[in-house]
Design a protein around this motif. Structure first.
Motif, PDB file in Angstrom:
ATOM      1  N   LEU A  85      42.348  27.107  28.149  1.00  0.00           N
ATOM      2  CA  LEU A  85      42.282  27.315  29.577  1.00  0.00           C
ATOM      3  C   LEU A  85      41.056  26.605  30.117  1.00  0.00           C
ATOM      4  O   LEU A  85      39.964  26.775  29.584  1.00  0.00           O
ATOM      5  CB  LEU A  85      42.191  28.820  29.865  1.00  0.00           C
ATOM      6  N   ASN A  86      41.225  25.798  31.143  1.00  0.00           N
ATOM      7  CA  ASN A  86      40.090  25.129  31.774  1.00  0.00           C
ATOM      8  C   ASN A  86      39.490  26.091  32.796  1.00  0.00           C
ATOM      9  O   ASN A  86      40.030  26.274  33.879  1.00  0.00           O
ATOM     10  CB  ASN A  86      40.538  23.824  32.442  1.00  0.00           C
ATOM     11  N   ASN A  87      38.374  26.726  32.421  1.00  0.00           N
ATOM     12  CA  ASN A  87      37.743  27.713  33.301  1.00  0.00           C
ATOM     13  C   ASN A  87      37.327  27.118  34.641  1.00  0.00           C
ATOM     14  O   ASN A  87      37.306  27.819  35.652  1.00  0.00           O
ATOM     15  CB  ASN A  87      36.528  28.341  32.616  1.00  0.00           C
ATOM     16  N   ASN A  88      36.991  25.828  34.673  1.00  0.00           N
ATOM     17  CA  ASN A  88      36.586  25.184  35.921  1.00  0.00           C
ATOM     18  C   ASN A  88      37.748  25.004  36.896  1.00  0.00           C
ATOM     19  O   ASN A  88      37.544  24.803  38.082  1.00  0.00           O
ATOM     20  CB  ASN A  88      35.933  23.834  35.646  1.00  0.00           C
ATOM     21  N   LYS A  89      38.986  25.038  36.386  1.00  0.00           N
ATOM     22  CA  LYS A  89      40.159  24.896  37.243  1.00  0.00           C
ATOM     23  C   LYS A  89      40.909  26.214  37.408  1.00  0.00           C
ATOM     24  O   LYS A  89      42.024  26.234  37.905  1.00  0.00           O
ATOM     25  CB  LYS A  89      41.108  23.845  36.658  1.00  0.00           C
ATOM     26  N   THR A  90      40.291  27.307  36.979  1.00  0.00           N
ATOM     27  CA  THR A  90      40.923  28.613  37.066  1.00  0.00           C
ATOM     28  C   THR A  90      40.332  29.375  38.237  1.00  0.00           C
ATOM     29  O   THR A  90      39.125  29.490  38.365  1.00  0.00           O
ATOM     30  CB  THR A  90      40.709  29.397  35.754  1.00  0.00           C
ATOM     31  N   ASP A  91      41.199  29.858  39.120  1.00  0.00           N
ATOM     32  CA  ASP A  91      40.772  30.581  40.308  1.00  0.00           C
ATOM     33  C   ASP A  91      41.414  31.957  40.332  1.00  0.00           C
ATOM     34  O   ASP A  91      42.470  32.169  39.748  1.00  0.00           O
ATOM     35  CB  ASP A  91      41.209  29.839  41.585  1.00  0.00           C
TER      36      ASP A  91
END
Length: 156
Positions: A85-91
């Motif tokens: 999971l890309n935490n920077n692209k997770t909202d």
């Protein structure tokens, strides 16, 4: 074997044990087949669109008590399937009426706190946490104003 090329620079070739090249025609289909069962990893309503996943639940009380448990199930599924999971692209965004306090709502995935957003873009639509359409309408107005300005300059 795979390498990376940026401009004139090229990395050495490395052996790839799984995956498909992103530029191939079949890669999107293979990806969708690969993640198709992620909807069974959580009891939340799951919507898939390409590589976007949306988890939702209609009850605030259920959501408040189970969101992090359900997200840990999704994280477990991702790891079991060698995905990350890309935490920077997770909202995260809580769509709610004013009677619930979104500030008290904490979302954590793999020990990473996902900060809540008041606005986010989902499938090209800018949503706000009150579903008022104001941010999306403002964005469309700005885009139309810019396009009209360009057309006005081009007419001469």
């Amino acid at each position: 074997m795979q390498c990376t090329k940026i401009g004139a620079f090229k990395s050495s070739y490395k052996r790839i044990s799984c995956g498909a090249p992103q530029v191939s025609v079949i890669s999107p289909l293979l990806f969708l087949i690969y993640i198709n069962d992620i909807t069974k990893a959580s009891s939340f309503h799951t919507t898939l669109f390409a590589d976007d996943i949306n988890l939702s639940n209609s009850s605030f009380n259920v959501l408040q008590t189970t969101v992090n448990l359900e997200l840990s199930k999704i994280d477990h599924w991702l790891r079991a399937n060698k995905l990350s999971l890309n935490n920077n692209k997770t909202d995260s965004m809580l769509l709610t009426s004013r009677k619930h306090n979104p500030a008290s709502f904490t979302v954590i995935i793999n020990n990473h706190n996902i900060s809540p957003e008041d606005n986010l873009k989902y499938l090209g639509v800018l949503l706000d946490n009150q579903l008022s359409w104001k941010p999306h309408v403002q964005r469309v107005k700005t885009q139309l104003s810019r396009a009209c300005g360009i057309l006005s300059k081009l007419k001469h």
